[in-house]
Structure formats: structure tokens, C-alpha cells
Write a protein that holds these residues in place. Structure first.
Motif, PDB file in Angstrom:
ATOM      1  N   GLN A 115       0.842  -1.201   0.000  1.00 47.58           N
ATOM      2  CA  GLN A 115       0.000   0.000   0.000  1.00 47.58           C
ATOM      3  C   GLN A 115       0.872   1.244   0.000  1.00 47.58           C
ATOM      4  O   GLN A 115       1.877   1.334   0.713  1.00 47.58           O
ATOM      5  CB  GLN A 115      -0.923   0.014   1.230  1.00 47.58           C
ATOM      6  CG  GLN A 115      -1.884   1.197   1.262  1.00 47.58           C
ATOM      7  CD  GLN A 115      -2.859   1.119   2.421  1.00 47.58           C
ATOM      8  OE1 GLN A 115      -2.858   0.135   3.174  1.00 47.58           O
ATOM      9  NE2 GLN A 115      -3.679   2.134   2.584  1.00 47.58           N
ATOM     10  N   TYR A 116       0.472   2.201  -0.832  1.00 43.38           N
ATOM     11  CA  TYR A 116       1.110   3.523  -0.826  1.00 43.38           C
ATOM     12  C   TYR A 116      -0.006   4.559  -0.846  1.00 43.38           C
ATOM     13  O   TYR A 116      -0.751   4.659  -1.837  1.00 43.38           O
ATOM     14  CB  TYR A 116       2.014   3.709  -2.041  1.00 43.38           C
ATOM     15  CG  TYR A 116       2.580   5.106  -2.142  1.00 43.38           C
ATOM     16  CD1 TYR A 116       3.542   5.554  -1.245  1.00 43.38           C
ATOM     17  CD2 TYR A 116       2.133   5.991  -3.131  1.00 43.38           C
ATOM     18  CE1 TYR A 116       4.060   6.825  -1.336  1.00 43.38           C
ATOM     19  CE2 TYR A 116       2.642   7.272  -3.226  1.00 43.38           C
ATOM     20  CZ  TYR A 116       3.604   7.690  -2.316  1.00 43.38           C
ATOM     21  OH  TYR A 116       4.101   8.971  -2.397  1.00 43.38           O
ATOM     22  N   GLU A 168       1.944   1.561 -11.055  1.00 40.30           N
ATOM     23  CA  GLU A 168       0.876   0.770 -10.452  1.00 40.30           C
ATOM     24  C   GLU A 168       0.530   1.217  -9.039  1.00 40.30           C
ATOM     25  O   GLU A 168      -0.618   1.114  -8.609  1.00 40.30           O
ATOM     26  CB  GLU A 168       1.264  -0.714 -10.457  1.00 40.30           C
ATOM     27  CG  GLU A 168       1.297  -1.312 -11.862  1.00 40.30           C
ATOM     28  CD  GLU A 168       1.506  -2.813 -11.845  1.00 40.30           C
ATOM     29  OE1 GLU A 168       1.858  -3.352 -10.778  1.00 40.30           O
ATOM     30  OE2 GLU A 168       1.323  -3.438 -12.898  1.00 40.30           O
ATOM     31  N   LEU A 169       1.530   1.709  -8.281  1.00 41.03           N
ATOM     32  CA  LEU A 169       1.274   2.161  -6.916  1.00 41.03           C
ATOM     33  C   LEU A 169       1.043   3.664  -6.821  1.00 41.03           C
ATOM     34  O   LEU A 169       0.728   4.172  -5.743  1.00 41.03           O
ATOM     35  CB  LEU A 169       2.451   1.771  -6.008  1.00 41.03           C
ATOM     36  CG  LEU A 169       2.674   0.263  -5.789  1.00 41.03           C
ATOM     37  CD1 LEU A 169       3.931   0.027  -4.964  1.00 41.03           C
ATOM     38  CD2 LEU A 169       1.469  -0.371  -5.108  1.00 41.03           C
ATOM     39  N   ILE A 180       6.201   2.856   2.029  1.00 34.25           N
ATOM     40  CA  ILE A 180       5.117   1.980   1.607  1.00 34.25           C
ATOM     41  C   ILE A 180       4.872   0.944   2.705  1.00 34.25           C
ATOM     42  O   ILE A 180       5.754   0.680   3.533  1.00 34.25           O
ATOM     43  CB  ILE A 180       5.416   1.268   0.268  1.00 34.25           C
ATOM     44  CG1 ILE A 180       6.646   0.359   0.382  1.00 34.25           C
ATOM     45  CG2 ILE A 180       5.583   2.280  -0.861  1.00 34.25           C
ATOM     46  CD1 ILE A 180       6.906  -0.489  -0.860  1.00 34.25           C
ATOM     47  N   LEU A 181       3.688   0.372   2.704  1.00 30.49           N
ATOM     48  CA  LEU A 181       3.347  -0.683   3.657  1.00 30.49           C
ATOM     49  C   LEU A 181       3.386  -2.027   2.939  1.00 30.49           C
ATOM     50  O   LEU A 181       2.700  -2.225   1.936  1.00 30.49           O
ATOM     51  CB  LEU A 181       1.958  -0.445   4.250  1.00 30.49           C
ATOM     52  CG  LEU A 181       1.772   0.835   5.081  1.00 30.49           C
ATOM     53  CD1 LEU A 181       0.333   0.954   5.552  1.00 30.49           C
ATOM     54  CD2 LEU A 181       2.718   0.850   6.271  1.00 30.49           C
ATOM     55  N   ALA A 186       5.832  -0.958   7.645  1.00 29.47           N
ATOM     56  CA  ALA A 186       6.395   0.179   6.906  1.00 29.47           C
ATOM     57  C   ALA A 186       7.796  -0.140   6.382  1.00 29.47           C
ATOM     58  O   ALA A 186       8.649  -0.639   7.128  1.00 29.47           O
ATOM     59  CB  ALA A 186       6.432   1.416   7.780  1.00 29.47           C
ATOM     60  N   PHE A 187       8.021   0.154   5.089  1.00 29.54           N
ATOM     61  CA  PHE A 187       9.332   0.020   4.449  1.00 29.54           C
ATOM     62  C   PHE A 187       9.624   1.292   3.664  1.00 29.54           C
ATOM     63  O   PHE A 187       8.708   1.932   3.133  1.00 29.54           O
ATOM     64  CB  PHE A 187       9.362  -1.189   3.499  1.00 29.54           C
ATOM     65  CG  PHE A 187       9.518  -2.505   4.191  1.00 29.54           C
ATOM     66  CD1 PHE A 187      10.756  -3.116   4.267  1.00 29.54           C
ATOM     67  CD2 PHE A 187       8.421  -3.136   4.765  1.00 29.54           C
ATOM     68  CE1 PHE A 187      10.900  -4.351   4.894  1.00 29.54           C
ATOM     69  CE2 PHE A 187       8.560  -4.359   5.400  1.00 29.54           C
ATOM     70  CZ  PHE A 187       9.798  -4.970   5.468  1.00 29.54           C
ATOM     71  N   PHE A 188      10.903   1.656   3.589  1.00 32.40           N
ATOM     72  CA  PHE A 188      11.312   2.835   2.844  1.00 32.40           C
ATOM     73  C   PHE A 188      12.026   2.403   1.556  1.00 32.40           C
ATOM     74  O   PHE A 188      12.918   1.548   1.589  1.00 32.40           O
ATOM     75  CB  PHE A 188      12.224   3.723   3.687  1.00 32.40           C
ATOM     76  CG  PHE A 188      11.507   4.373   4.838  1.00 32.40           C
ATOM     77  CD1 PHE A 188      10.840   5.580   4.672  1.00 32.40           C
ATOM     78  CD2 PHE A 188      11.470   3.756   6.084  1.00 32.40           C
ATOM     79  CE1 PHE A 188      10.160   6.167   5.733  1.00 32.40           C
ATOM     80  CE2 PHE A 188      10.789   4.330   7.152  1.00 32.40           C
ATOM     81  CZ  PHE A 188      10.132   5.534   6.973  1.00 32.40           C
TER      82      PHE A 188
END
Length: 408
Positions: A115-116, A168-169, A180-181, A186-188
């Protein structure tokens, strides 16, 4: 010179006979015509299919090796998944145990949500890999940086995405630093890599979002991670050596007894390429069998028509012998006529075969006629002509000229 002139005249006479009986000649050589056309087309199609498959295999690397857990056939009641699954310890010992390998990484693959902002995608391919993955895959980093050993050692919540994910995101054109999840965590984003063009036969028909994270970080997301390993050999020819080394290593660390089956698999593109080539050789043999059957059928037809020709031209044969023609000359005349009939049929078959190949190239550009196909076809047809024409020619040569002249 005498022999050359005789052969030339005989071939000319044979062509006149074929032209004078066009329908009969076509029907007689139909088996040969179909056989030659088929061998040209099938050999070209086989060559084209083999070339296409080999080119498709190259899209995922010619020197890659996959090591993965595999349930022995018919042993599902004996082994559980926990017994055959791969462990980090097993994978970490592979490079030392297999000198033929150049690089190796464990891969933990999962499908999870990404998810973004308000954009949510389910069942996205997420892979946890080590930095050596970039040396193995040779994927260009378009923005930012690849994953590093520091990311791996510190289990950082960082990731890289492919360029397809930007659209796409709904990410920014430069998404470095975006949050983004992945599976709700959470990731960067620290890098963007190119989307590799993989053949549709390997699932690459539709490029989709891809996310890659450090292997150590991904291991924390799964209590019982399922993984496999991918490696590259120092050269494609070393696959068999690498397979033997990896098999020895895995059986040793798993404590498998000599009578026990492997609970893992080792596969490579080179192995698949060899299988494709074996299939091509089988189809080539099948094509040769088809030619043989067609030539036998065609040879029987030619023998019958030459016997009929001898009966029809009995008075002509008697006249030739009466004016001094030797039996050898009469024999040569009918033999050359049978060979000419076969070669003409082969020529028409070649034209039909090449025409079919030109049409096939619209859908299969790799289709090409190997040199041996027309050579073998024409040579085999000439041999068939000699064999099929020999008996009628001998019968004609042995005719008594007086009896032949009385024939009505």
C-alpha cells in the motif's frame, strides 16, 4: 563422352514421358512429393521451435542454478514439509561446498499486500534476498541504490521496487525515500530497478509490481520461512559439476543414507536446454522415419508404373534391340527414367516444403531449413528410383526382340 550423351538423351526421353503422362506422373510420385515436402517443413519447424525455446530460456539466464525442497515421489506419507524445507544453514554452506558456483542467494518469496497512500494492491510478489542477488540477476538500478550488506546485517526496513511499481502504486517519478506498507509493515524505498523482460512461457507475459527486501528482514516476517536458493555457475558448462557438488552437500547436511531419495532438487537452464535439444533430435528422427515410409510408398508406386511402362513400350524395346541397342542401354534407359521421375517428384516436394516454410515464418521467424533436409530428401529419392526402377529395367533389358516385336 558417349556415356554422357547417352545419359543426356535418356534423361530428355524420361522428361518427355513424364510430360506426356502428367497426371499419371503426379499420382505416381505423390508419396515422394508429400514425403519430401513434409521433411522440409517439419525439419524447419523443429529447428524454429528449438531456436525459439532456446532464445526464451536465455531471458532468465543460461548459467543459473536453482536449489529447492522437493518431496520424493510417492513418499508423502514418510516425509513432512518440515523435513524437506530448506534452512539458512544449508544454504550458507553451499558456496564453500560447490567451487563451481560464482554467486548464491537464498530467496524467500511471498505474496502479500502493498500500500502507498490510498493505493492498495493485494497479492504482490515480494522477495527477500541478499545483496548477491543483484550479481545473479544483473538487473540495472535505475534510481537510488541496491540492497547492501549493511541492510542485511542490521535488518533494516528498506526495499527496492521495479519501475513498473511506480505507475501501479502511484509513486512519485523519483520514489526514493517514499514509505510503503508491505504486509502492513512500513518500508522505505531506497532503489528502483528495471523490470526484466521475461518470456511469457516463464510467467513474464504481464509485468507487475515487484518488491525486494533484505533477506534477514524478510525472515522476521515469517515464523517458518519457506525458501529456496538461486545461484550462478562460473560458466554454463559447469552445471553438471555444480549439481554433483550441491547434491553431495545437501545429502551430507541432511544425513541422508545411500538408499534414501533426495529431498531436494537441483535444476538449471542448461538442463532444460539439453532436454529441448533431445526433443529436437527425437523429432528429427521421427521426420526421417516419415521420409522412409513415404519413399517406400512412393517406390512401390514407381515400380508399378515402370512395369506398366515396360508392357506399354514392349514393341519400342523390341525395335531398339533389333537395330542394335544393347541390353545395358535399355536397362539404363528405364533406370534413368525411374530416377528422373523420383527426382522430379522430390523437386516439386522441395518447392512445396519451402513455400510452407515461408508461410510458417510469419508466425515462427526462427524457422529455417537445415542443409541436410533437402540433401537427404533428394539423395534418398534418387536411391529409391534406382531400387524401384531396377526390376522393371532388368525385365525390359531381358526381353527377346522377336517376341517384343510380335507384341500387340
Amino acid at each position: 563422352m558417349m556415356l554422357i550423351r547417352l545419359l543426356t538423351q535418356t534423361v530428355g526421353l524420361a522428361l518427355q514421358q513424364i510430360w506426356a503422362n502428367k497426371v499419371r506422373a503426379v499420382l505416381t510420385t505423390l508419396g515422394i512429393l508429400i514425403g519430401v515436402g513434409a521433411v522440409v517443413f517439419v525439419s524447419a519447424a523443429t529447428k524454429g521451435a528449438e531456436g525459439y525455446l532456446l532464445s526464451e530460456f536465455k531471458t532468465i539466464g543460461a548459467n543459473k542454478v536453482w536449489i529447492f525442497p522437493r518431496m520424493p515421489q510417492g513418499q508423502r506419507d514418510r516425509y513432512s514439509w518440515r523435513q524437506i524445507r530448506m534452512t539458512v544453514k544449508e544454504i550458507d554452506g553451499m558456496l564453500a561446498a560447490a567451487p563451481s558456483l560464482a554467486a548464491l542467494t537464498p530467496i524467500m518469496e511471498m505474496s502479500t499486500s502493498v500500500q502507498y497512500g490510498t493505493t492498495y494492491k493485494d497479492m504482490v510478489t515480494v522477495q527477500a534476498v541478499r545483496p548477491s542477488w543483484f550479481d545473479i540477476e544483473q538487473r540495472e538500478v535505475l534510481q537510488g541504490r541496491p540492497l547492501t550488506q549493511l541492510d542485511e546485517d542490521q535488518r533494516l526496513n528498506v526495499c527496492i521496487v521495479n519501475d513498473k511499481a511506480i505507475g501501479e502504486l502511484g509513486l512519485d517519478r523519483n520514489p526514493i525515500g517514499s514509505r510503503i506498507l508491505v504486509g502492513g509493515r512500513a518500508f522505505f524505498i531506497v532503489g528502483v530497478i528495471e523490470t526484466k523482460a521475461v518470456s511469457p512461457m516463464f510467467g513474464g507475459d504481464e509485468a507487475r509490481t515487484e518488491v525486494y527486501m533484505p533477506f534477514a528482514t524478510g525472515s522476521m516476517l515469517r515464523s517458518e520461512p519457506r525458501m529456496y536458493a538461486v545461484a550462478t555457475t562460473k560458466s554454463p558448462e559447469l552445471y553438471e559439476d555444480a549439481k554433483a557438488e550441491l547434491t553431495f552437500h545437501m545429502r551430507k547436511v541432511r544425513g541422508l543414507k545411500p538408499e534414501e531419495p533426495n529431498t531436494f532438487g537441483v535444476e538449471a537452464i542448461e538442463q532444460m536446454i539439453a532436454q529441448v535439444r533431445r526433443v529436437g533430435q527425437f523429432l528429427t528422427g521421427l521426420t526421417a522415419l516419415l521420409v522412409g515410409i513415404s519413399l517406400i510408398v512412393g517406390g512401390i508406386g514407381i515400380m508399378n508404373i515402370m512395369l506398366a511402362s515396360v508392357s506399354e513400350r514392349t514393341r519400342e524395346i523390341g525395335l531398339r534391340k533389333a537395330v542394335g541397342a544393347k541390353p545395358a542401354v535399355v536397362l539404363l534407359q528405364f533406370l534413368v527414367e525411374a530416377v528422373t521421375l523420383c527426382v522430379v517428384g522430390a523437386g516439386v516436394g522441395l518447392l512445396i516444403g519451402f513455400a510452407l516454410v515461408l508461410v510458417a515464418r510469419i508466425w515462427m521467424p526462427e524457422a529455417a531449413v537445415p542443409w541436410w533436409a533437402p540433401t537427404l530428401s533428394v539423395g534418398a529419392c534418387a536411391f529409391t528410383g534406382i531400387v524401384a526402377g531396377m526390376f522393371p529395367a532388368i525385365k525390359a533389358a531381358r526381353l527377346d526382340p522377336i517376341v517384343a516385336l510380335r507384341h500387340e
